[in-house]
Motif scaffolding. Structure first.
Motif, PDB file in Angstrom:
ATOM      1  N   UNK A  18       3.594  -5.395   4.083  1.00  0.00           N
ATOM      2  CA  UNK A  18       3.417  -4.210   4.915  1.00  0.00           C
ATOM      3  C   UNK A  18       2.204  -4.292   5.819  1.00  0.00           C
ATOM      4  N   UNK A  19       1.865  -3.152   6.425  1.00  0.00           N
ATOM      5  CA  UNK A  19       0.825  -3.119   7.445  1.00  0.00           C
ATOM      6  C   UNK A  19      -0.595  -3.147   6.884  1.00  0.00           C
ATOM      7  N   UNK A  20      -0.786  -2.634   5.685  1.00  0.00           N
ATOM      8  CA  UNK A  20      -2.137  -2.505   5.139  1.00  0.00           C
ATOM      9  C   UNK A  20      -2.414  -3.608   4.130  1.00  0.00           C
ATOM     10  N   UNK A  21      -3.624  -4.181   4.211  1.00  0.00           N
ATOM     11  CA  UNK A  21      -4.006  -5.146   3.189  1.00  0.00           C
ATOM     12  C   UNK A  21      -4.757  -4.426   2.069  1.00  0.00           C
ATOM     13  N   UNK A  22      -5.218  -5.193   1.114  1.00  0.00           N
ATOM     14  CA  UNK A  22      -5.889  -4.592  -0.027  1.00  0.00           C
ATOM     15  C   UNK A  22      -7.179  -3.889   0.346  1.00  0.00           C
ATOM     16  N   UNK A  23      -7.872  -4.408   1.350  1.00  0.00           N
ATOM     17  CA  UNK A  23      -9.121  -3.769   1.768  1.00  0.00           C
ATOM     18  C   UNK A  23      -8.850  -2.369   2.323  1.00  0.00           C
TER      19      UNK A  23
ATOM     20  N   UNK B 131      -4.980   5.931 -12.984  1.00  0.00           N
ATOM     21  CA  UNK B 131      -6.431   5.853 -13.146  1.00  0.00           C
ATOM     22  C   UNK B 131      -7.027   4.691 -12.362  1.00  0.00           C
ATOM     23  N   UNK B 132      -6.315   3.559 -12.363  1.00  0.00           N
ATOM     24  CA  UNK B 132      -6.847   2.366 -11.706  1.00  0.00           C
ATOM     25  C   UNK B 132      -5.740   1.650 -10.941  1.00  0.00           C
ATOM     26  N   UNK B 133      -6.065   1.263  -9.715  1.00  0.00           N
ATOM     27  CA  UNK B 133      -5.165   0.426  -8.921  1.00  0.00           C
ATOM     28  C   UNK B 133      -5.719  -0.995  -8.944  1.00  0.00           C
ATOM     29  N   UNK B 134      -4.905  -1.924  -9.385  1.00  0.00           N
ATOM     30  CA  UNK B 134      -5.290  -3.335  -9.379  1.00  0.00           C
ATOM     31  C   UNK B 134      -4.428  -4.018  -8.322  1.00  0.00           C
ATOM     32  N   UNK B 135      -5.054  -4.410  -7.205  1.00  0.00           N
ATOM     33  CA  UNK B 135      -4.260  -4.823  -6.041  1.00  0.00           C
ATOM     34  C   UNK B 135      -4.670  -6.187  -5.505  1.00  0.00           C
TER      35      UNK B 135
ATOM     36  N   UNK C 255       0.822  -1.208   0.000  1.00  0.00           N
ATOM     37  CA  UNK C 255       0.000   0.000   0.000  1.00  0.00           C
ATOM     38  C   UNK C 255       0.861   1.265   0.000  1.00  0.00           C
ATOM     39  N   UNK C 256       1.966   1.227   0.720  1.00  0.00           N
ATOM     40  CA  UNK C 256       2.842   2.399   0.741  1.00  0.00           C
ATOM     41  C   UNK C 256       3.321   2.758  -0.661  1.00  0.00           C
ATOM     42  N   UNK C 257       3.577   1.751  -1.480  1.00  0.00           N
ATOM     43  CA  UNK C 257       3.979   2.011  -2.862  1.00  0.00           C
ATOM     44  C   UNK C 257       2.893   2.786  -3.598  1.00  0.00           C
ATOM     45  N   UNK C 258       1.649   2.389  -3.365  1.00  0.00           N
ATOM     46  CA  UNK C 258       0.537   3.053  -4.060  1.00  0.00           C
ATOM     47  C   UNK C 258       0.484   4.528  -3.681  1.00  0.00           C
ATOM     48  N   UNK C 259       0.584   4.802  -2.395  1.00  0.00           N
ATOM     49  CA  UNK C 259       0.443   6.197  -1.980  1.00  0.00           C
ATOM     50  C   UNK C 259       1.669   7.029  -2.377  1.00  0.00           C
ATOM     51  N   UNK C 260       2.831   6.392  -2.443  1.00  0.00           N
ATOM     52  CA  UNK C 260       4.008   7.115  -2.946  1.00  0.00           C
ATOM     53  C   UNK C 260       3.794   7.533  -4.399  1.00  0.00           C
TER      54      UNK C 260
ATOM     55  N   UNK D  71      -6.270  -0.589   1.719  1.00  0.00           N
ATOM     56  CA  UNK D  71      -5.799   0.211   0.584  1.00  0.00           C
ATOM     57  C   UNK D  71      -6.984   0.749  -0.220  1.00  0.00           C
ATOM     58  N   UNK D  72      -7.946  -0.107  -0.500  1.00  0.00           N
ATOM     59  CA  UNK D  72      -9.104   0.323  -1.287  1.00  0.00           C
ATOM     60  C   UNK D  72      -9.885   1.402  -0.557  1.00  0.00           C
ATOM     61  N   UNK D  73     -10.069   1.215   0.745  1.00  0.00           N
ATOM     62  CA  UNK D  73     -10.830   2.185   1.538  1.00  0.00           C
ATOM     63  C   UNK D  73     -10.125   3.542   1.565  1.00  0.00           C
ATOM     64  N   UNK D  74      -8.816   3.505   1.819  1.00  0.00           N
ATOM     65  CA  UNK D  74      -8.061   4.762   1.896  1.00  0.00           C
ATOM     66  C   UNK D  74      -7.990   5.450   0.533  1.00  0.00           C
ATOM     67  N   UNK D  75      -7.842   4.661  -0.510  1.00  0.00           N
ATOM     68  CA  UNK D  75      -7.780   5.256  -1.850  1.00  0.00           C
ATOM     69  C   UNK D  75      -9.105   5.925  -2.188  1.00  0.00           C
ATOM     70  N   UNK D  76     -10.200   5.243  -1.869  1.00  0.00           N
ATOM     71  CA  UNK D  76     -11.517   5.817  -2.152  1.00  0.00           C
ATOM     72  C   UNK D  76     -11.693   7.145  -1.406  1.00  0.00           C
TER      73      UNK D  76
END
Lengths: 130, 132
Positions: free
Chosen positions: B65-70, B55-59, B41-46, B72-77
């Motif tokens: 790391x500490x965050x799972x895909x769920x 445009x789209x994160x496919x995870x 998830x840290x990679x995504x936010x970096x 990640x999806x919640x924070x991204x939204x």
């Protein structure tokens, strides 16, 4: 697809394995080299790089950072590659001067910060494209 | 092909297994998408904080790391509402937990890469302006 076999379509383009833990640096280098016509595989550390090399992926050259987290740094990775794939060219990079990582044979050392065009030049030389 | 032209879309593939990640990423590139890769998830936010427009994160659900895909999806939204998220997992019951995070639930592994593209397009189509 990634060059799983030499006869794959993408395998007509040389495949570079970039090993770099700093994400944005890795993305920038990978994008540049793709724009130069290479297929690029991105690894975040030496362990990922070993998995790729040990897989069916067809890699023509490894471009690796030296300072990386984990049990194996870039210098150790280069040593492993020298044993497992002795003919595979390797470019090592570091912000520090690395005396024992000096360029020789199929191994090159490029100090950070580097120009991506210089990396392309080194790659083409090692692949006999210059 | 429905959805935005691939060449105009950037997909971030977030998958801790490099042998899965590299194959999917290259497939999507061969289809014309721009692809960036990460393992956590840290990679995504970096990347989302950088000047790279994703445009789209496919995870994968199970991430390094500490965050799972769920998470990640919640924070991204919440932080990047213009970024779509598609989750994938080999865990059978992941779909239930993701029902409120993913329009079509979690994409179960093993998947065909074309199904990944279909999911991406479904979400992009929903954002397309509708004729008055």
């Amino acid at each position: 697809m990634v060059g799983l076999e030499p006869e794959d379509t993408a395998a007509t383009r040389p495949c570079i394995l970039i090993v770099e833990d700093e994400l944005l640096t890795r993305i920038a280098a990978a994008e540049f080299l793709r724009d130069c016509g290479f297929t690029v595989i991105e690894a975040a550390n030496a362990e990922e790089a070993r998995l790729v090399v040990a897989s069916r992926a067809y890699v023509d050259l490894v471009f690796t950072d030296i300072q990386m987290p984990g049990d194996m740094d870039g210098r150790s990775l280069a040593g492993w590659l020298a044993r497992e794939k002795p003919r595979l060219p390797v470019i090592l990079t570091s912000a520090r001067l690395e005396g024992d990582a000096a360029s020789r044979g199929q191994r090159r050392f490029v100090r950070k910060p580097y120009r991506l065009s210089d990396i392309e030049k080194q790659i083409r030389e090692l692949l006999g494209q210059s | 092909m429905t959805g935005s032209a691939p060449g105009r879309l950037t997909i971030m593939v977030v998958e801790p297994d490099i042998l899965v990640r590299m194959v999917l990423a290259e497939y999507l590139r061969d289809c014309g998408y721009k692809v960036v890769e990460g393992g956590c998830a840290d990679d995504v936010f970096a990347v989302l904080r950088s000047d790279i427009k994703v445009h789209t994160v496919f995870a994968e659900v199970r991430l390094l790391g500490d965050s799972d895909g769920f998470a990640l999806a919640k924070a991204t939204r919440e932080m990047y509402p213009d970024v779509d998220v598609v989750l994938t997992s080999s865990v059978a019951n992941a779909a239930d937990k993701a029902s409120d995070l993913c329009a079509e639930g979690v994409l179960e592994k093993p998947y065909h890469p074309d199904e990944v593209i279909r999911r991406i397009n479904v979400l992009r189509d929903r954002r397309a302006p509708r004729p008055a």
